[in-house]
Design an enzyme around this catalytic site. Sequence first.
Site, PDB file in Angstrom:
ATOM      1  N   ASN A 150      -9.408  -3.102   8.313  1.00 43.02           N
ATOM      2  CA  ASN A 150      -8.061  -3.688   8.392  1.00 43.02           C
ATOM      3  C   ASN A 150      -7.032  -2.627   8.689  1.00 43.02           C
ATOM      4  OD1 ASN A 150      -8.985  -6.206   7.384  1.00 43.02           O
ATOM      5  ND2 ASN A 150      -8.667  -5.544   5.270  1.00 43.02           N
ATOM      6  N   GLY A 159      -9.062  -1.441   4.938  1.00 47.74           N
ATOM      7  CA  GLY A 159     -10.190  -2.385   4.941  1.00 47.74           C
ATOM      8  C   GLY A 159     -11.280  -1.785   4.066  1.00 47.74           C
ATOM      9  N   GLU A 181     -15.297  -8.888   1.941  1.00 45.08           N
ATOM     10  CA  GLU A 181     -14.213  -9.298   2.856  1.00 45.08           C
ATOM     11  C   GLU A 181     -14.782  -9.727   4.211  1.00 45.08           C
ATOM     12  OE1 GLU A 181     -10.312  -6.821   1.293  1.00 45.08           O
ATOM     13  OE2 GLU A 181     -11.408  -6.035   2.996  1.00 45.08           O
ATOM     14  N   ASP A 183      -0.516   5.491  -6.161  1.00 44.34           N
ATOM     15  CA  ASP A 183      -0.869   4.300  -5.383  1.00 44.34           C
ATOM     16  C   ASP A 183      -2.359   3.996  -5.607  1.00 44.34           C
ATOM     17  OD1 ASP A 183      -1.479   2.420  -3.455  1.00 44.34           O
ATOM     18  OD2 ASP A 183      -0.579   3.521  -1.781  1.00 44.34           O
ATOM     19  N   ASP A 223     -12.333   1.913  -3.294  1.00 45.65           N
ATOM     20  CA  ASP A 223     -13.176   2.146  -2.112  1.00 45.65           C
ATOM     21  C   ASP A 223     -13.689   3.582  -2.084  1.00 45.65           C
ATOM     22  OD1 ASP A 223     -12.702  -0.450  -1.317  1.00 45.65           O
ATOM     23  OD2 ASP A 223     -10.953   0.098  -0.119  1.00 45.65           O
ATOM     24  N   ARG A 227      -2.483   9.668  -4.266  1.00 47.51           N
ATOM     25  CA  ARG A 227      -2.031   9.751  -2.870  1.00 47.51           C
ATOM     26  C   ARG A 227      -1.684   8.368  -2.322  1.00 47.51           C
ATOM     27  NH1 ARG A 227      -6.820  13.854  -0.763  1.00 47.51           N
ATOM     28  NH2 ARG A 227      -5.937  15.680  -1.809  1.00 47.51           N
ATOM     29  N   GLY A 272      -1.390   5.161   0.316  1.00 37.71           N
ATOM     30  CA  GLY A 272      -2.193   4.554   1.379  1.00 37.71           C
ATOM     31  C   GLY A 272      -3.657   4.476   0.998  1.00 37.71           C
ATOM     32  N   SER A 332      -5.783   8.406   1.638  1.00 35.31           N
ATOM     33  CA  SER A 332      -5.896   8.920   0.262  1.00 35.31           C
ATOM     34  C   SER A 332      -7.311   9.399  -0.074  1.00 35.31           C
ATOM     35  CB  SER A 332      -5.498   7.830  -0.732  1.00 35.31           C
ATOM     36  OG  SER A 332      -6.504   6.825  -0.817  1.00 35.31           O
TER      37      SER A 332
HETATM   38  O1  RIB Z   1      -9.429  -1.864  -1.246  1.00 36.21           O
HETATM   39  C1  RIB Z   1      -8.259  -1.618  -0.517  1.00 36.21           C
HETATM   40  C2  RIB Z   1      -8.341  -2.341   0.783  1.00 36.21           C
HETATM   41  O2  RIB Z   1      -8.399  -3.722   0.527  1.00 36.21           O
HETATM   42  C3  RIB Z   1      -7.128  -2.150   1.670  1.00 36.21           C
HETATM   43  O3  RIB Z   1      -7.271  -1.054   2.551  1.00 36.21           O
HETATM   44  C4  RIB Z   1      -6.998  -3.484   2.357  1.00 36.21           C
HETATM   45  O4  RIB Z   1      -7.207  -3.438   3.717  1.00 36.21           O
HETATM   46  C5  RIB Z   1      -7.983  -4.416   1.676  1.00 36.21           C
HETATM   47  O5  RIB Z   1      -9.112  -4.589   2.429  1.00 36.21           O
END
Ligand code: RIB
Length: 318
Positions: A19, A47, A146, A253, A259, A292, A294, A298
């Site tokens: 994303n 994403g 997702e 943030d 992730d 960080r 974003g 990050s």
């Molecule tokens: O986990 C964070 C991510 O979730 C973001 O980057 C956003 O795109 C969503 O997919």
Amino acid sequence: MAQEGAPDGVQVVVVGSANVDLEVQVPRWPDPGESVIAVAAEKFPGGKGANQAVAASRAGGVSTALISAWGADADSALLESFVREAGVDTSAVQTVDCPTGTALVMVDPLGTNVVTVVPGANARVALDDAGRKLIAQAHVVLAQLEVPVETVTEAAKAAKETEAVFVLNAAPTIDLPAELLENVDVLIVSRHGAHELAKQRFGMYPSDDGPLISVLQRLVPSVVMTKGWKGSVVGQEGQEIEFVPALPVESVDHTGAGDTFNGVLAAGLAGGASLGDAARAATAAASISLNRPGAGPSIPLASEVAVALETGQVPPAV
Ligand code: RIB
């Protein structure tokens, strides 16, 4: 492109979304029907799939590939350079006739976020021959939710056939089909996701972490629960539950910290680390990410994680 020094073959394959995030910093959460004036807004690559692939690749020592989809638009160009610059193999990313996925991310002054995803091309992610070939070479396959759950279920089956470790980050929370769960080796959930899953499957959830993890271990052999700035909790068959504290952070943030955790954990497992050791590196990496802004930007490098693990401190907030 394999990382320098990595053994031949793709070791981590990530199946997931890509994303472009429109991230807006708000002074406080608007009430329903209310407008607030943002402090700042910025576009970041993101994403869950792309972030996790980049995190695995930046962790070093493993070669990483992404199975995903994006559109033929400017957003995909941003994402392509983000993942490729991190050394991620994009040969199984399909360009489809649909806009690249977008996420609207609001972040408050405490770093807490709310995210709304417009799936776009992510709804078309499917397992084709190129993707299957990558999974056949993988040591670890990592997926989130997702992208279509049918694709994730197929990827889990394919991983099982070749004895790759299948790691599912159950985010966002959906009703998980039995044929997916039966092929999951390691389940990674946030505390909120753990509550939802336990409620969904067993009609209840224990409020303490240990019993909560034990309940989820009735579904899959190993469960890792992420708790943001508090760290993570690891439950493995026949072993004591292990609490892994996060490193002290300001929490600028939260976007992308989960992730980062998942990608670094997958890289650790692919490199032969135990789940506990992989979770320790992943928790340190996620702590850096919390400091960080974003999602994509990050995600730390292996060298930064190594220093954080050694010193118990993360680089100053940016
Ligand atoms: O986990 C964070 C991510 O979730 C973001 O980057 C956003 O795109 C969503 O997919």
